[in-house]
Design a protein around this motif. Sequence first.
Motif, PDB file in Angstrom:
ATOM      1  N   LYS A 179     -18.099  23.795  -1.730  1.00  0.00           N
ATOM      2  CA  LYS A 179     -16.828  23.996  -1.032  1.00  0.00           C
ATOM      3  C   LYS A 179     -15.632  23.604  -1.894  1.00  0.00           C
ATOM      4  CE  LYS A 179     -18.752  23.279   3.611  1.00  0.00           C
ATOM      5  NZ  LYS A 179     -18.681  22.472   4.841  1.00  0.00           N
ATOM      6  N   LYS A 180     -15.885  22.849  -2.959  1.00  0.00           N
ATOM      7  CA  LYS A 180     -14.799  22.400  -3.829  1.00  0.00           C
ATOM      8  C   LYS A 180     -14.703  23.220  -5.110  1.00  0.00           C
ATOM      9  CE  LYS A 180     -14.808  17.644  -2.127  1.00  0.00           C
ATOM     10  NZ  LYS A 180     -14.858  16.209  -2.504  1.00  0.00           N
ATOM     11  N   GLN A 181     -15.362  24.383  -5.108  1.00  0.00           N
ATOM     12  CA  GLN A 181     -15.305  25.244  -6.295  1.00  0.00           C
ATOM     13  C   GLN A 181     -13.874  25.648  -6.610  1.00  0.00           C
ATOM     14  OE1 GLN A 181     -17.899  26.269  -8.408  1.00  0.00           O
ATOM     15  NE2 GLN A 181     -16.164  26.976  -9.624  1.00  0.00           N
ATOM     16  N   TRP A 182     -13.070  25.848  -5.567  1.00  0.00           N
ATOM     17  CA  TRP A 182     -11.681  26.266  -5.785  1.00  0.00           C
ATOM     18  C   TRP A 182     -10.889  25.174  -6.507  1.00  0.00           C
ATOM     19  CZ3 TRP A 182      -7.378  23.794  -3.733  1.00  0.00           C
ATOM     20  CH2 TRP A 182      -7.635  22.815  -2.762  1.00  0.00           C
ATOM     21  N   LEU A 183     -11.257  23.898  -6.259  1.00  0.00           N
ATOM     22  CA  LEU A 183     -10.584  22.807  -6.963  1.00  0.00           C
ATOM     23  C   LEU A 183     -10.938  22.825  -8.449  1.00  0.00           C
ATOM     24  CD1 LEU A 183     -11.066  19.847  -4.444  1.00  0.00           C
ATOM     25  CD2 LEU A 183      -8.915  20.974  -5.037  1.00  0.00           C
ATOM     26  N   VAL A 184     -12.208  23.082  -8.741  1.00  0.00           N
ATOM     27  CA  VAL A 184     -12.640  23.163 -10.135  1.00  0.00           C
ATOM     28  C   VAL A 184     -11.937  24.319 -10.835  1.00  0.00           C
ATOM     29  CG1 VAL A 184     -14.606  23.541 -11.662  1.00  0.00           C
ATOM     30  CG2 VAL A 184     -14.876  22.112  -9.622  1.00  0.00           C
ATOM     31  N   ASP A 185     -11.884  25.482 -10.164  1.00  0.00           N
ATOM     32  CA  ASP A 185     -11.229  26.656 -10.754  1.00  0.00           C
ATOM     33  C   ASP A 185      -9.749  26.396 -11.003  1.00  0.00           C
ATOM     34  OD1 ASP A 185     -13.640  27.943 -10.587  1.00  0.00           O
ATOM     35  OD2 ASP A 185     -13.178  28.992  -8.733  1.00  0.00           O
ATOM     36  N   ARG A 186      -9.095  25.774 -10.031  1.00  0.00           N
ATOM     37  CA  ARG A 186      -7.656  25.508 -10.164  1.00  0.00           C
ATOM     38  C   ARG A 186      -7.369  24.546 -11.311  1.00  0.00           C
ATOM     39  NH1 ARG A 186      -5.108  21.583  -5.901  1.00  0.00           N
ATOM     40  NH2 ARG A 186      -6.334  20.226  -7.255  1.00  0.00           N
ATOM     41  N   ASP A 187      -8.101  23.424 -11.347  1.00  0.00           N
ATOM     42  CA  ASP A 187      -7.857  22.412 -12.384  1.00  0.00           C
ATOM     43  C   ASP A 187      -8.263  22.915 -13.766  1.00  0.00           C
ATOM     44  OD1 ASP A 187      -6.983  20.829 -10.356  1.00  0.00           O
ATOM     45  OD2 ASP A 187      -8.778  19.579 -10.242  1.00  0.00           O
ATOM     46  N   PHE A 188      -9.359  23.678 -13.824  1.00  0.00           N
ATOM     47  CA  PHE A 188      -9.809  24.185 -15.128  1.00  0.00           C
ATOM     48  C   PHE A 188      -8.810  25.184 -15.700  1.00  0.00           C
ATOM     49  CE2 PHE A 188     -12.299  27.192 -17.733  1.00  0.00           C
ATOM     50  CZ  PHE A 188     -12.741  26.306 -18.706  1.00  0.00           C
ATOM     51  N   LEU A 189      -8.224  26.015 -14.847  1.00  0.00           N
ATOM     52  CA  LEU A 189      -7.221  26.975 -15.308  1.00  0.00           C
ATOM     53  C   LEU A 189      -6.014  26.243 -15.893  1.00  0.00           C
ATOM     54  CD1 LEU A 189      -6.466  29.984 -15.468  1.00  0.00           C
ATOM     55  CD2 LEU A 189      -5.381  29.748 -13.229  1.00  0.00           C
ATOM     56  N   GLN A 190      -5.620  25.136 -15.253  1.00  0.00           N
ATOM     57  CA  GLN A 190      -4.499  24.350 -15.750  1.00  0.00           C
ATOM     58  C   GLN A 190      -4.847  23.684 -17.084  1.00  0.00           C
ATOM     59  OE1 GLN A 190      -1.664  24.450 -14.310  1.00  0.00           O
ATOM     60  NE2 GLN A 190      -0.471  22.842 -15.285  1.00  0.00           N
ATOM     61  N   LYS A 191      -6.083  23.195 -17.208  1.00  0.00           N
ATOM     62  CA  LYS A 191      -6.518  22.564 -18.458  1.00  0.00           C
ATOM     63  C   LYS A 191      -6.527  23.571 -19.596  1.00  0.00           C
ATOM     64  CE  LYS A 191      -7.902  18.478 -16.761  1.00  0.00           C
ATOM     65  NZ  LYS A 191      -7.493  17.151 -17.239  1.00  0.00           N
ATOM     66  N   ARG A 192      -7.035  24.754 -19.313  1.00  0.00           N
ATOM     67  CA  ARG A 192      -7.113  25.775 -20.366  1.00  0.00           C
ATOM     68  C   ARG A 192      -5.715  26.232 -20.770  1.00  0.00           C
ATOM     69  NH1 ARG A 192     -10.287  31.194 -19.030  1.00  0.00           N
ATOM     70  NH2 ARG A 192      -8.520  31.351 -17.617  1.00  0.00           N
ATOM     71  N   LYS A 193      -4.832  26.344 -19.809  1.00  0.00           N
ATOM     72  CA  LYS A 193      -3.464  26.776 -20.092  1.00  0.00           C
ATOM     73  C   LYS A 193      -2.742  25.782 -20.990  1.00  0.00           C
ATOM     74  CE  LYS A 193       0.895  27.761 -17.687  1.00  0.00           C
ATOM     75  NZ  LYS A 193       1.561  27.826 -16.358  1.00  0.00           N
ATOM     76  N   ASN A 194      -2.993  24.494 -20.802  1.00  0.00           N
ATOM     77  CA  ASN A 194      -2.270  23.453 -21.539  1.00  0.00           C
ATOM     78  C   ASN A 194      -3.128  22.792 -22.609  1.00  0.00           C
ATOM     79  OD1 ASN A 194       0.204  23.558 -19.950  1.00  0.00           O
ATOM     80  ND2 ASN A 194      -0.997  22.682 -18.296  1.00  0.00           N
ATOM     81  N   GLN A 195      -4.188  23.465 -23.054  1.00  0.00           N
ATOM     82  CA  GLN A 195      -5.097  22.840 -24.020  1.00  0.00           C
ATOM     83  C   GLN A 195      -4.385  22.453 -25.310  1.00  0.00           C
ATOM     84  OE1 GLN A 195      -8.231  25.278 -25.698  1.00  0.00           O
ATOM     85  NE2 GLN A 195      -9.613  23.525 -25.883  1.00  0.00           N
ATOM     86  N   ASP A 196      -3.597  23.356 -25.876  1.00  0.00           N
ATOM     87  CA  ASP A 196      -2.915  23.062 -27.136  1.00  0.00           C
ATOM     88  C   ASP A 196      -1.930  21.905 -26.979  1.00  0.00           C
ATOM     89  OD1 ASP A 196      -4.357  25.111 -28.176  1.00  0.00           O
ATOM     90  OD2 ASP A 196      -2.678  26.477 -28.461  1.00  0.00           O
ATOM     91  N   LYS A 197      -1.154  21.953 -25.906  1.00  0.00           N
ATOM     92  CA  LYS A 197      -0.165  20.893 -25.684  1.00  0.00           C
ATOM     93  C   LYS A 197      -0.838  19.549 -25.460  1.00  0.00           C
ATOM     94  CE  LYS A 197       1.929  20.587 -21.743  1.00  0.00           C
ATOM     95  NZ  LYS A 197       2.785  20.831 -20.569  1.00  0.00           N
ATOM     96  N   SER A 198      -1.953  19.547 -24.737  1.00  0.00           N
ATOM     97  CA  SER A 198      -2.672  18.305 -24.485  1.00  0.00           C
ATOM     98  C   SER A 198      -3.235  17.722 -25.774  1.00  0.00           C
ATOM     99  CB  SER A 198      -3.803  18.549 -23.480  1.00  0.00           C
ATOM    100  OG  SER A 198      -3.293  18.932 -22.227  1.00  0.00           O
ATOM    101  N   CYS A 199      -3.687  18.598 -26.688  1.00  0.00           N
ATOM    102  CA  CYS A 199      -4.203  18.119 -27.971  1.00  0.00           C
ATOM    103  C   CYS A 199      -3.101  17.438 -28.782  1.00  0.00           C
ATOM    104  CB  CYS A 199      -4.793  19.279 -28.770  1.00  0.00           C
ATOM    105  SG  CYS A 199      -6.450  19.768 -28.239  1.00  0.00           S
ATOM    106  N   ILE A 200      -1.929  18.047 -28.822  1.00  0.00           N
ATOM    107  CA  ILE A 200      -0.813  17.467 -29.572  1.00  0.00           C
ATOM    108  C   ILE A 200      -0.388  16.140 -28.953  1.00  0.00           C
ATOM    109  CG2 ILE A 200       1.586  17.798 -30.275  1.00  0.00           C
ATOM    110  CD1 ILE A 200       1.039  20.805 -30.375  1.00  0.00           C
TER     111      ILE A 200
END
Length: 377
Positions: free
Chosen positions: A157-178
């Motif tokens: 039931k929490k798959q949507w939370l994983v999808d939402r947070d993972f999309l945000q992580k992938r979007k900001n991967q470069d910025k998070s690394c810096i």
Amino acid sequence: MDAVNEKALTELEEYKKQGCHMLIPTMGSLAALADGFRIIVSPEKILSNPKDGDVYQHDSTQWDKEKKCWNVPDDVAQVRFHAQAFQKLARAANIIWSNPLLTHDPKFPRALCEISGAVRKEDGSWRTLPDFYGSDLDIIKEELIAQNSFKGVFDAKKQWLVDRDFLQKRKNQDKSCITGAKNRVTARLLGLKNVYTVKELEQPFIFVQIVFVPDMQDREVRMLVTKANVLGIAMANVFGVKPSVQPAIEYKGDIAPDQCINDDVIDIEDGAETQEEADRRYTVGKDQPPEDVPSFAMDPEPEPTTAKSLRADFLNSEVESQVKTLLKMADQKGFSVMEWLKTNKQSSLEKMPASWRPALYDKLAGMPDKKAEGRAA
């Protein structure tokens, strides 16, 4: 030593007696300061309440989320620094940053950022310290699934939370690394601890900046400073010269998985509330950055986005984004979504079974564009 520097040393002694955090990692002896340099003392306060954004609780059981207060005394409650706190301390210490070197692995969803920070020493030279921070989206996704699991069983039931947070992580991967790389360098340059108690953060962090102040009473010095300023203004006004900022350099090559495991450096945008003690630390070089180039083959030409990666993006996106993608594709293909829904006895793309949307995506992807059909005719 002049009166200004003597006053600064007296101020430092007062802060030390008060039990403040004396972050003076580059000073062997302030009394040996070279001529022409001044000591500037600057205190910086880190707010100990997680709601202010500087820190987050080390142990979730110590923090009451509803009341927004601690369940334990201040000398027991432990916190870790968010990126916001690291940035405040880096500004106070006047850390000078190199251009970030951002590496992408073409085989895996891994990114690595290398960066160096420098602070001025008492003799006017610079102490430089390099480090790096890695991010692996596969590991991040596993962590998100684990956060929504109980006794090893994932809550579907929490798959949507994983999808939402993972999309945000992938979007900001470069910025998070810096950000992560800067945080690691800041922690090592200033000798910060991994964990502080709320009681410890009642005292400010004390920094010393070494600033060169030319003797403007000297006629020759005044002439040199004037020439430099006039030349800078003329270049800017006549030729439009502006300070250049080199963008991050991207390499292509393999990145070891052990370089991409998250550690105790957390970005406030991650929204992290807890994290276990992380002792996995690694060092690149010593006090000076490596002179040789990174061992990655440079490939300035980005690889084109493949149909496989586009489909993966579709599967990893939220329902709303999937619907928008399907409608856009249907318009490009001249496909009637309403007719298709009516034929399959479905009320809308949002309410149809989740497994149907990928099937419709594949159907549309295999159809030619309506413009292409018009040219063929």
